[in-house]
Structure formats: structure tokens, C-alpha cells
Design a protein around this motif. Structure first.
Motif, PDB file in Angstrom:
ATOM      1  N   UNK A  94       6.768  13.095 -11.920  1.00 24.11           N
ATOM      2  CA  UNK A  94       6.097  12.288 -10.860  1.00 24.11           C
ATOM      3  C   UNK A  94       5.836  10.805 -11.534  1.00 24.11           C
ATOM      4  N   UNK A  95       6.012   9.765 -10.780  1.00 26.09           N
ATOM      5  CA  UNK A  95       5.812   8.373 -11.237  1.00 26.09           C
ATOM      6  C   UNK A  95       4.643   7.823 -10.082  1.00 26.09           C
ATOM      7  N   UNK A  96       3.817   7.087 -10.665  1.00 25.22           N
ATOM      8  CA  UNK A  96       2.661   6.341  -9.959  1.00 25.22           C
ATOM      9  C   UNK A  96       3.356   5.029  -9.676  1.00 25.22           C
ATOM     10  N   UNK A 103       0.675  -2.485  -6.249  1.00 23.85           N
ATOM     11  CA  UNK A 103       2.053  -1.955  -6.664  1.00 23.85           C
ATOM     12  C   UNK A 103       2.508  -1.982  -7.880  1.00 23.85           C
ATOM     13  N   UNK A 104       2.872  -1.033  -8.585  1.00 24.57           N
ATOM     14  CA  UNK A 104       3.517  -1.338  -9.933  1.00 24.57           C
ATOM     15  C   UNK A 104       5.221  -1.359  -9.626  1.00 24.57           C
ATOM     16  N   UNK A 105       5.276  -2.830  -9.870  1.00 24.12           N
ATOM     17  CA  UNK A 105       6.927  -2.983  -9.582  1.00 24.12           C
ATOM     18  C   UNK A 105       7.696  -2.549 -10.376  1.00 24.12           C
ATOM     19  N   UNK A 126       0.781   7.373   7.377  1.00 18.28           N
ATOM     20  CA  UNK A 126      -0.337   7.096   8.460  1.00 18.28           C
ATOM     21  C   UNK A 126      -1.258   5.890   7.651  1.00 18.28           C
ATOM     22  N   UNK A 127      -0.492   5.234   6.535  1.00 17.20           N
ATOM     23  CA  UNK A 127      -1.076   4.146   5.852  1.00 17.20           C
ATOM     24  C   UNK A 127      -0.246   2.913   6.345  1.00 17.20           C
ATOM     25  N   UNK A 128      -0.724   2.064   7.402  1.00 18.24           N
ATOM     26  CA  UNK A 128       0.172   1.071   7.826  1.00 18.24           C
ATOM     27  C   UNK A 128      -0.286  -0.088   6.904  1.00 18.24           C
ATOM     28  N   UNK A 129      -1.464  -0.200   6.569  1.00 14.88           N
ATOM     29  CA  UNK A 129      -2.060  -1.209   5.592  1.00 14.88           C
ATOM     30  C   UNK A 129      -2.101  -0.930   4.508  1.00 14.88           C
ATOM     31  N   UNK A 130      -1.305  -1.577   3.576  1.00 20.86           N
ATOM     32  CA  UNK A 130      -1.064  -1.573   2.205  1.00 20.86           C
ATOM     33  C   UNK A 130      -2.467  -1.797   1.617  1.00 20.86           C
TER      34      UNK A 130
END
Lengths: 286, 68
Positions: A94-96, A103-105, A126-130
């Protein structure tokens, strides 16, 4: 003429064989598969079809290939259970993607994931807001799972400090007008109890499509005729109301009586009932 | 309504509640839930006892209202 019979027989035989092999491989869901699993399953399917239509002329070779794939998959699955390194090697890790809300670019680039794709995945969760997302991780299957920020999580009774009655799974005791004896046994009730309950509702068994008993022993039924409005069980609400009424009665008695000892007893009893009401509140009021 | 009949009414509804509690205590699968119902049962039973004693006294003091 003979060829199509051969293909028909081969198809049927291989259909059964592939079905058995896939069942033996387990119940993994197609959508949750890692790319490796997807490829192996597909390979087995293609092999079976090639053999059926006769693209692989020598059946022995065909079965040998199919068998090898099958054994290899089982071996890889077994080793993946035994060793974490092996699992990571075959199925990936898995990767974070988002940590502490950032955000990890680099991870995005590694997975060749664009910002739009990430946002789409977040929206589907259901997460419309970052700004609401605390943590997001891409599983080995490619699925993205998120953890919302603590103040954006849905409220649970625990957050509100409310006590709720424990609830275990309901038992389906009637299916399509038939009594399911096993479910009844699981919850420790008898056919006699069920028929008595149905009589109380004024229903006969063959009117009922589904009947469920919840963990507190209340029966809920769905009948075939959807125009019949059934009263929902209100026993608990009634019990709660009765206790409250008795409690207020006792308080009134305490105020009305001129006898000092009786006043005291009434007061004490009213308090006891108050305690009972508080104790039962999470169980009787949903 | 006399005091006696009022007490009788409350007593009857409490007894009804008590038996419903008993049913739930027997029906519940969860041990914790059963314990809660049993605790509630104990308390309501005590209240019922107190009321019955009080009812006897009231009926003794006002024998003209005895019975239902």
C-alpha cells in the motif's frame, strides 16, 4: 459434424473444470484483486477457452499448462500468507497518498496518478473537500481508502456520550412463508412462540414474506400485501411510558399524603423508578 | 377517585411493566442487556412491594373503600 460435438463436449468439460479450480482458489472478489491475481485468473480462463475451441491441439499439454498455473497460484498464495516480504513482492504494498492532510506528490507520480484521478477517488469516498481528508492510502489492489479529519468524521453515539443498547445481528425466522428452524434455534425460541406472536398480530404464516427477530426478541414482519399497514411493535415505548407514568403517580402520592412515613416511602420509591427509567432509557427508546 | 383506587391503578400498571420487563429479560440474547433488565426488575419489584403494603394500610384506615 464431428468437430462441433467435440467442441461442445470440451467446452462443457472445461467449464466444469475451470469452475472447480476457481472455487478452489478461494472467494477473492474480482474488484479487490491485486493486478497479479487478475492476470493469473485471466490466464486460466484464456487457457481453458483455447483448449475448448481446439487452438491447443494436444489436450495433455493444455491440461499441463492449466495445472501448472493452478499449482503456482496456490503456491504463491500460500507463501504470501507465510511471508510478508513475499506478499509485498508479488502483490505490491500500500502507498500513502495523503498524510496529515498534505498530498504526497512523489507517491502520486510513482503510481502515475493524476490530481484529477485522486480527487475523483476521494469524491467517491464522499470526501468532496480535500481539506477534510487527513490521510489517504492506495491499497495494493489500487483502491484508495481515506481517513477523514477528526472533526469531519460522522458522529457516533460514543462522541455524543450517549449509551446505546448493545445490538447483535437479527435472525431471519420466516422466509417466503416458511419457518426457518435453524434461526429460531439460534435465538432460543420455539415454533410455538412464533405462532403465538403471529396470532397476536392477526397474521397467518403464508401471508409473510420475511420475518426477523431482533436481539431483544421483537418480531418484525414484511407481508406479501404491501397495502396492509402493520403496526410496528411499540411494546418498549409503552413500557417506558408506563414506568414514567408510575413514577409521576408516586410523586403525586408523596405530595398528597399527610402521613409522614408514607410520604417518605413514596418519595424513595419515586426515586427508585427514576433510576429504573434512566437505566432502561438506552434499551427502550431507540 | 379515592386514594386507594389511585394506588391500585398505579400498582396494576407497575405490575404490567414488571411482567414486560421479565419477558425482555428472558428474551434478550446479550448478557449485559439481561443484567440491566434484571436490575430494573429488582427495583420495580421493591416499589410494588412498598405500594402493596401502603395499600393494605389505606384499606385498613378506610374500610368503606375496600375492594375494587
Amino acid at each position: 459434424m464431428r468437430e462441433w460435438i467435440e467442441i461442445l463436449l470440451r467446452s462443457i468439460g472445461l467449464f466444469i473444470l475451470t469452475f472447480a479450480l476457481i472455487r478452489l482458489l478461494g472467494k477473492r472478489q474480482l474488484l479487490r484483486m491485486t493486478p497479479f491475481h487478475f492476470v493469473t485468473y485471466t490466464a486460466m480462463g484464456i487457457l481453458a477457452i483455447f483448449m475448448a475451441v481446439g487452438l491447443i491441439k494436444n489436450l495433455i499439454f493444455g491440461f499441463l499448462t492449466l495445472g501448472t498455473w493452478f499449482v503456482l497460484i496456490i503456491a504463491v498464495d500460500y507463501l504470501a500468507v507465510k511471508s510478508k516480504q513475499f506478499h509485498d513482492f508479488f502483490h505490491g504494498r500500500e502507498m500513502v497518498l495523503i498524510q496529515h492532510g498534505k498530498i504526497m506528490e512523489e507517491s502520486l507520480n510513482k503510481q502515475r496518478l493524476t490530481a484529477e484521478e485522486l480527487l475523483r477517488e476521494l469524491r467517491s469516498k464522499n470526501a468532496f473537500n480535500l481539506a477534510d481528508v487527513e490521510f489517504a492510502v492506495m491499497e495494493a489492489t489500487g483502491e484508495i481508502n481515506i481517513l477523514l479529519k477528526a472533526d469531519k468524521k460522522p458522529v457516533t453515539p460514543y462522541d455524543l456520550g450517549n449509551k446505546v443498547a448493545p445490538q447483535s445481528e437479527p435472525q431471519t425466522v420466516i422466509l417466503d412463508g416458511n419457518i426457518v428452524d435453524e434461526a429460531l434455534r439460534n435465538i432460543g425460541l420455539s415454533r410455538g412462540w412464533l405462532t403465538a406472536q403471529l396470532e397476536g398480530m392477526g397474521l397467518s404464516l403464508d401471508n409473510i414474506f420475511v420475518g426477523q427477530v431482533d436481539s431483544s426478541g421483537d418480531l418484525y414482519v414484511d407481508v406479501f400485501g404491501d397495502n396492509i399497514d402493520l403496526p410496528k411493535p411499540k411494546v418498549k415505548e409503552l413500557l417506558y411510558a408506563t414506568l414514567q407514568k408510575a413514577q409521576s403517580d408516586l410523586t403525586t402520592f408523596a405530595l398528597d399524603t399527610e402521613n409522614e412515613t408514607a410520604k417518605e416511602v413514596y418519595g424513595k420509591d419515586a426515586q427508585k423508578l427514576d433510576e429504573v427509567i434512566k437505566l432502561l432509557e438506552p434499551y427502550l427508546t431507540r | 377517585m379515592t386514594v386507594g383506587s389511585k394506588i391500585k391503578q398505579t400498582l396494576a400498571s407497575l405490575k404490567g411493566a414488571n411482567s414486560t420487563l421479565q419477558i425482555y429479560a428472558a428474551q434478550s440474547q446479550d448478557v449485559e442487556t439481561q443484567d440491566v433488565y434484571h436490575a430494573a426488575l429488582d427495583m420495580t419489584s421493591e416499589v410494588i412491594q412498598d405500594l402493596e403494603i401502603r395499600l393494605q394500610t389505606v384499606e385498613y384506615e378506610e374500610p368503606q373503600y375496600k375492594g375494587y
